[in-house]
Design a protein around this motif. Structure first.
Motif, PDB file in Angstrom:
ATOM      1  N   ASN A  74       0.833  -1.190   0.000  1.00 12.49           N
ATOM      2  CA  ASN A  74       0.000   0.000   0.000  1.00 12.49           C
ATOM      3  C   ASN A  74       0.874   1.248   0.000  1.00 12.49           C
ATOM      4  O   ASN A  74       1.975   1.233   0.553  1.00 12.49           O
ATOM      5  CB  ASN A  74      -0.904   0.016   1.241  1.00 12.49           C
ATOM      6  CG  ASN A  74      -2.219   0.711   1.011  1.00 12.49           C
ATOM      7  OD1 ASN A  74      -2.252   1.911   0.827  1.00 12.49           O
ATOM      8  ND2 ASN A  74      -3.303  -0.051   1.024  1.00 12.49           N
ATOM      9  N   ASN A  76      -1.065   4.195   0.581  1.00 15.54           N
ATOM     10  CA  ASN A  76      -2.125   5.069   1.070  1.00 15.54           C
ATOM     11  C   ASN A  76      -1.781   5.582   2.468  1.00 15.54           C
ATOM     12  O   ASN A  76      -1.281   4.837   3.308  1.00 15.54           O
ATOM     13  CB  ASN A  76      -3.446   4.297   1.102  1.00 15.54           C
ATOM     14  CG  ASN A  76      -4.651   5.201   1.169  1.00 15.54           C
ATOM     15  OD1 ASN A  76      -4.588   6.275   1.747  1.00 15.54           O
ATOM     16  ND2 ASN A  76      -5.762   4.761   0.587  1.00 15.54           N
ATOM     17  N   ARG A 286     -11.292  -5.679  -0.507  1.00 15.54           N
ATOM     18  CA  ARG A 286     -12.161  -4.612  -1.005  1.00 15.54           C
ATOM     19  C   ARG A 286     -11.676  -4.079  -2.357  1.00 15.54           C
ATOM     20  O   ARG A 286     -10.542  -3.620  -2.489  1.00 15.54           O
ATOM     21  CB  ARG A 286     -12.219  -3.480   0.012  1.00 15.54           C
ATOM     22  CG  ARG A 286     -13.272  -2.425  -0.291  1.00 15.54           C
ATOM     23  CD  ARG A 286     -13.356  -1.432   0.848  1.00 15.54           C
ATOM     24  NE  ARG A 286     -13.680  -2.111   2.104  1.00 15.54           N
ATOM     25  CZ  ARG A 286     -13.500  -1.552   3.292  1.00 15.54           C
ATOM     26  NH1 ARG A 286     -12.973  -0.349   3.387  1.00 15.54           N
ATOM     27  NH2 ARG A 286     -13.831  -2.222   4.392  1.00 15.54           N
ATOM     28  N   PRO A 287     -12.535  -4.109  -3.368  1.00 14.26           N
ATOM     29  CA  PRO A 287     -12.128  -3.599  -4.688  1.00 14.26           C
ATOM     30  C   PRO A 287     -12.052  -2.077  -4.715  1.00 14.26           C
ATOM     31  O   PRO A 287     -12.693  -1.386  -3.915  1.00 14.26           O
ATOM     32  CB  PRO A 287     -13.242  -4.086  -5.619  1.00 14.26           C
ATOM     33  CG  PRO A 287     -14.033  -5.073  -4.833  1.00 14.26           C
ATOM     34  CD  PRO A 287     -13.863  -4.706  -3.402  1.00 14.26           C
ATOM     35  N   TYR A 288     -11.245  -1.571  -5.622  1.00 13.36           N
ATOM     36  CA  TYR A 288     -11.197  -0.143  -5.902  1.00 13.36           C
ATOM     37  C   TYR A 288     -11.258  -0.018  -7.419  1.00 13.36           C
ATOM     38  O   TYR A 288     -10.237   0.037  -8.100  1.00 13.36           O
ATOM     39  CB  TYR A 288      -9.915   0.467  -5.350  1.00 13.36           C
ATOM     40  CG  TYR A 288      -9.852   1.971  -5.446  1.00 13.36           C
ATOM     41  CD1 TYR A 288     -10.429   2.768  -4.473  1.00 13.36           C
ATOM     42  CD2 TYR A 288      -9.220   2.593  -6.530  1.00 13.36           C
ATOM     43  CE1 TYR A 288     -10.376   4.157  -4.559  1.00 13.36           C
ATOM     44  CE2 TYR A 288      -9.171   3.968  -6.623  1.00 13.36           C
ATOM     45  CZ  TYR A 288      -9.743   4.744  -5.637  1.00 13.36           C
ATOM     46  OH  TYR A 288      -9.694   6.116  -5.730  1.00 13.36           O
ATOM     47  N   GLY A 289     -12.474  -0.057  -7.955  1.00 15.74           N
ATOM     48  CA  GLY A 289     -12.646  -0.184  -9.395  1.00 15.74           C
ATOM     49  C   GLY A 289     -12.160  -1.554  -9.818  1.00 15.74           C
ATOM     50  O   GLY A 289     -12.573  -2.573  -9.261  1.00 15.74           O
ATOM     51  N   SER A 292      -7.414  -2.681  -6.322  1.00 18.17           N
ATOM     52  CA  SER A 292      -7.717  -3.106  -4.960  1.00 18.17           C
ATOM     53  C   SER A 292      -7.339  -2.012  -3.985  1.00 18.17           C
ATOM     54  O   SER A 292      -6.368  -1.274  -4.182  1.00 18.17           O
ATOM     55  CB  SER A 292      -6.949  -4.385  -4.614  1.00 18.17           C
ATOM     56  OG  SER A 292      -7.154  -4.768  -3.268  1.00 18.17           O
ATOM     57  N   TYR A 293      -8.113  -1.900  -2.932  1.00 18.92           N
ATOM     58  CA  TYR A 293      -7.843  -0.938  -1.870  1.00 18.92           C
ATOM     59  C   TYR A 293      -6.553  -1.306  -1.129  1.00 18.92           C
ATOM     60  O   TYR A 293      -5.743  -0.454  -0.799  1.00 18.92           O
ATOM     61  CB  TYR A 293      -9.039  -0.924  -0.917  1.00 18.92           C
ATOM     62  CG  TYR A 293      -9.106   0.249   0.026  1.00 18.92           C
ATOM     63  CD1 TYR A 293      -9.012   1.557  -0.450  1.00 18.92           C
ATOM     64  CD2 TYR A 293      -9.301   0.053   1.383  1.00 18.92           C
ATOM     65  CE1 TYR A 293      -9.093   2.639   0.421  1.00 18.92           C
ATOM     66  CE2 TYR A 293      -9.386   1.133   2.254  1.00 18.92           C
ATOM     67  CZ  TYR A 293      -9.280   2.418   1.764  1.00 18.92           C
ATOM     68  OH  TYR A 293      -9.360   3.490   2.629  1.00 18.92           O
ATOM     69  N   GLY A 343      -4.620   1.417  -9.453  1.00 20.91           N
ATOM     70  CA  GLY A 343      -5.549   1.981  -8.482  1.00 20.91           C
ATOM     71  C   GLY A 343      -4.994   3.174  -7.744  1.00 20.91           C
ATOM     72  O   GLY A 343      -4.530   4.138  -8.355  1.00 20.91           O
ATOM     73  N   ILE A 344      -4.995   3.088  -6.399  1.00 21.09           N
ATOM     74  CA  ILE A 344      -4.571   4.228  -5.583  1.00 21.09           C
ATOM     75  C   ILE A 344      -3.082   4.172  -5.224  1.00 21.09           C
ATOM     76  O   ILE A 344      -2.609   4.994  -4.442  1.00 21.09           O
ATOM     77  CB  ILE A 344      -5.401   4.319  -4.289  1.00 21.09           C
ATOM     78  CG1 ILE A 344      -5.304   3.011  -3.483  1.00 21.09           C
ATOM     79  CG2 ILE A 344      -6.846   4.661  -4.589  1.00 21.09           C
ATOM     80  CD1 ILE A 344      -6.012   3.082  -2.142  1.00 21.09           C
ATOM     81  N   SER A 368     -19.012  -6.195  -2.560  1.00 15.70           N
ATOM     82  CA  SER A 368     -17.621  -5.837  -2.312  1.00 15.70           C
ATOM     83  C   SER A 368     -17.241  -5.966  -0.845  1.00 15.70           C
ATOM     84  O   SER A 368     -16.206  -5.504  -0.434  1.00 15.70           O
ATOM     85  CB  SER A 368     -17.369  -4.388  -2.763  1.00 15.70           C
ATOM     86  OG  SER A 368     -18.187  -3.497  -2.029  1.00 15.70           O
TER      87      SER A 368
END
Length: 512
Positions: A74, A76, A286-289, A292-293, A343-344, A368
């Motif tokens: 991650n 984030n 958890r998906p993020y579009g 993935s988150y 993703g992020i 989700s």
């Protein structure tokens, strides 16, 4: 006179926090509260069990241990996940104002509150000789005693696995303002309480374990839960490989004994509205579009890639996107999904932390999250007890027995993965166990698995903390300075009891 509290201040003072909320709580004594609310003991037991049960699969700290174990990655800033994924590793910030502090504080507070509530219930039953009723007026004294010992065992055991020290609270009137007990003390006392729970269950043919909303756990399943959790907790004492070996033959025989009495089928729980769900798996999947988150770390693809071309750090060239891997393990394609969408994940925070995989094993159809009615939540997988049996035999130097566990036709790696047999050698077994924890157990092992497997086998990246410190806010209550673990520069650092507090640079991949 002493007042009764539903939420007792954790660990340090044990004297002040939120009261139970009566018209005039300042004048309501213990005796008056018990006389006024016949179901008080049942309420405390229910609260204690639910807190302990849920926190074993908590995502507040579980996602952070997944990052430290290189199961997840991650960049984030949410919950300071980036700090926990960062390479090279940085020191854990043990400050109450830190965004990632919830990882330390929540686990500590939840397990201590569960332990304290359970201690009060045991005191009511064993010392005050009070009969405990549920809200329907039924005598639930024995059920509550069993539940309280279970909650205490799990809470103290998990605190010992996760934190370097603590305080054993088995006396409802304890006034000690210190943290005198080591992680080993906490684990030993937790296991003692779980053993006591098993003894009480054996003498209770009419056990009704209905303390979790939406599910009543059968007596047989409850015994399996306790044995499985005992094996998990007891196997997780060591902070490094040398300590795991030094625990000795009797320790690993005991782990094996618990594991032999644990689950042989997956124990899962179906979500009901307002009931239990696996919050850790929820956040990890958890998906993020189409991304993935909390993506899967490159370690997973690295271990599963049969071509051995996957690097152990994502290419730093931003024009390079890794293609899907080829794996001999059929599970890989069921459990993980390839995506070219980052993703992020932020390149400015380290492209080496990027990933092309997300988790898909437990996704509920068209949902989700696992927190929806009908979703299936993993609580304890039968394969984990198999791995605990195999590893106990590994430490006992029964390499043939360990290999037989992993080569059994019913083992997930064989039955679902289609993988070949492995040789009965120490090095091969260690690698196979690491792979199975990474692929098969992953987030379904709850708060600290597979982190603790990697810890006791010297597989963590150098500089990774091996344990949490006591939260700063608790230390301040007794006038002790905050302390912490971790950071590349602190690799090999020892804790208060001579244990390894920060991993050496001898893990699954070299530190940057």
């Amino acid at each position: 006179m002493k007042k009764i509290f539903l939420s007792i201040a954790i660990a340090a003072s044990l004297t002040s926090c939120e009261s139970i909320g009566f018209d005039d709580p300042s004048t309501l004594t213990n005796e008056a509260a018990i006389d006024k609310i016949k179901s008080l003991g049942y309420v405390l037991t229910t609260s204690s069990i639910q807190t302990a049960f849920n926190t074993t699969t908590s995502n507040a700290g579980g996602s952070h241990f997944s990052l430290w174990a290189d199961q997840s990655t991650n960049t984030n800033g949410s919950q300071s996940w980036w700090d926990f994924a960062n390479e090279p590793r940085i020191r854990l910030n043990n400050n109450a104002a830190y965004r990632g502090y919830a990882a330390v504080r929540e686990i500590y507070a939840n397990f201590y509150q569960s332990n304290l509530d359970a201690t009060k219930v045991i005191d009511m039953i064993e010392n005050q000789k009070i009969t405990i009723y549920d809200d329907k007026g039924a005598d639930r004294t024995q059920d509550c005693l069993i539940g309280a010992y279970y909650a205490k065992g799990v809470s103290q055991g998990y605190l010992g696995v996760i934190f370097d020290r603590g305080i054993i609270v088995d006396d409802a009137n304890l006034k000690l303002r210190e943290f005198p007990h080591s992680y080993k003390d906490l684990i030993a006392n937790g296991i003692k309480h779980l053993d006591k729970t098993l003894q009480l269950i054996e003498a209770s043919p009419n056990l009704n374990f209905d303390f979790l909303k939406g599910v009543t756990i059968s007596k047989a399943d409850f015994v399996l839960i306790i044995n499985s959790l005992s094996a998990r907790i007891l196997s997780s004492v060591a902070r490094e490989q040398a300590e795991a070996a030094a625990l000795g033959e009797q320790h690993w025989i005991k782990v094996l004994d618990y594991a032999n009495k644990g689950f042989t089928k997956d124990y899962t729980i179906t979500t009901t509205v307002g009931g239990y769900y696996n919050a850790l798996v929820d956040v990890l999947e958890r998906p993020y579009g189409t991304a993935s988150y909390v993506p899967v770390d490159i370690k997973i693809a690295y271990l599963a890639d049969k071509t051995k071309k996957t690097p152990n750090i994502y290419p730093l060239d931003n024009s390079v996107i890794l293609a899907p891997i080829a794996s001999d393990d059929k599970r890989f394609y069921e459990y993980f999904t390839y995506t070219s969408n980052f993703g992020i994940l932020l390149e400015a925070r380290g492209r080496g932390l990027f990933s092309n995989y997300l988790r898909s094993r437990w996704m509920y159809p068209k949902q989700s999250t696992l927190n929806v009615a009908g979703a299936i939540n993993p609580y304890f997988l039968a394969e984990e007890t198999r791995l605990l049996r195999a590893e106990a035999k590994y430490w006992l130097k029964d390499y043939q027995g360990a290999a037989a566990e992993l080569n059994n036709p019913t083992a997930a790696r064989k039955l679902k993965g289609g993988l070949p047999d492995i040789a009965a050698s120490a090095a091969v077994l260690r690698d196979a166990l690491h792979y199975e924890y990474a692929i098969e157990i992953d987030g379904a092992g709850g708060t600290f698995v597979p982190f603790t497997f990697m810890r006791r086998n010297d597989l963590l990246q150098g500089g990774t903390p091996t344990q949490f410190p006591i939260p700063q806010v608790q230390l301040e209550l007794i006038g002790e300075p905050a302390y912490s673990f971790g950071g590349k520069e602190a690799a090999g650092e020892k804790g208060k009891y001579g244990e390894l507090g920060t991993a050496r640079d001898n893990g699954w991949k070299p530190s940057l």
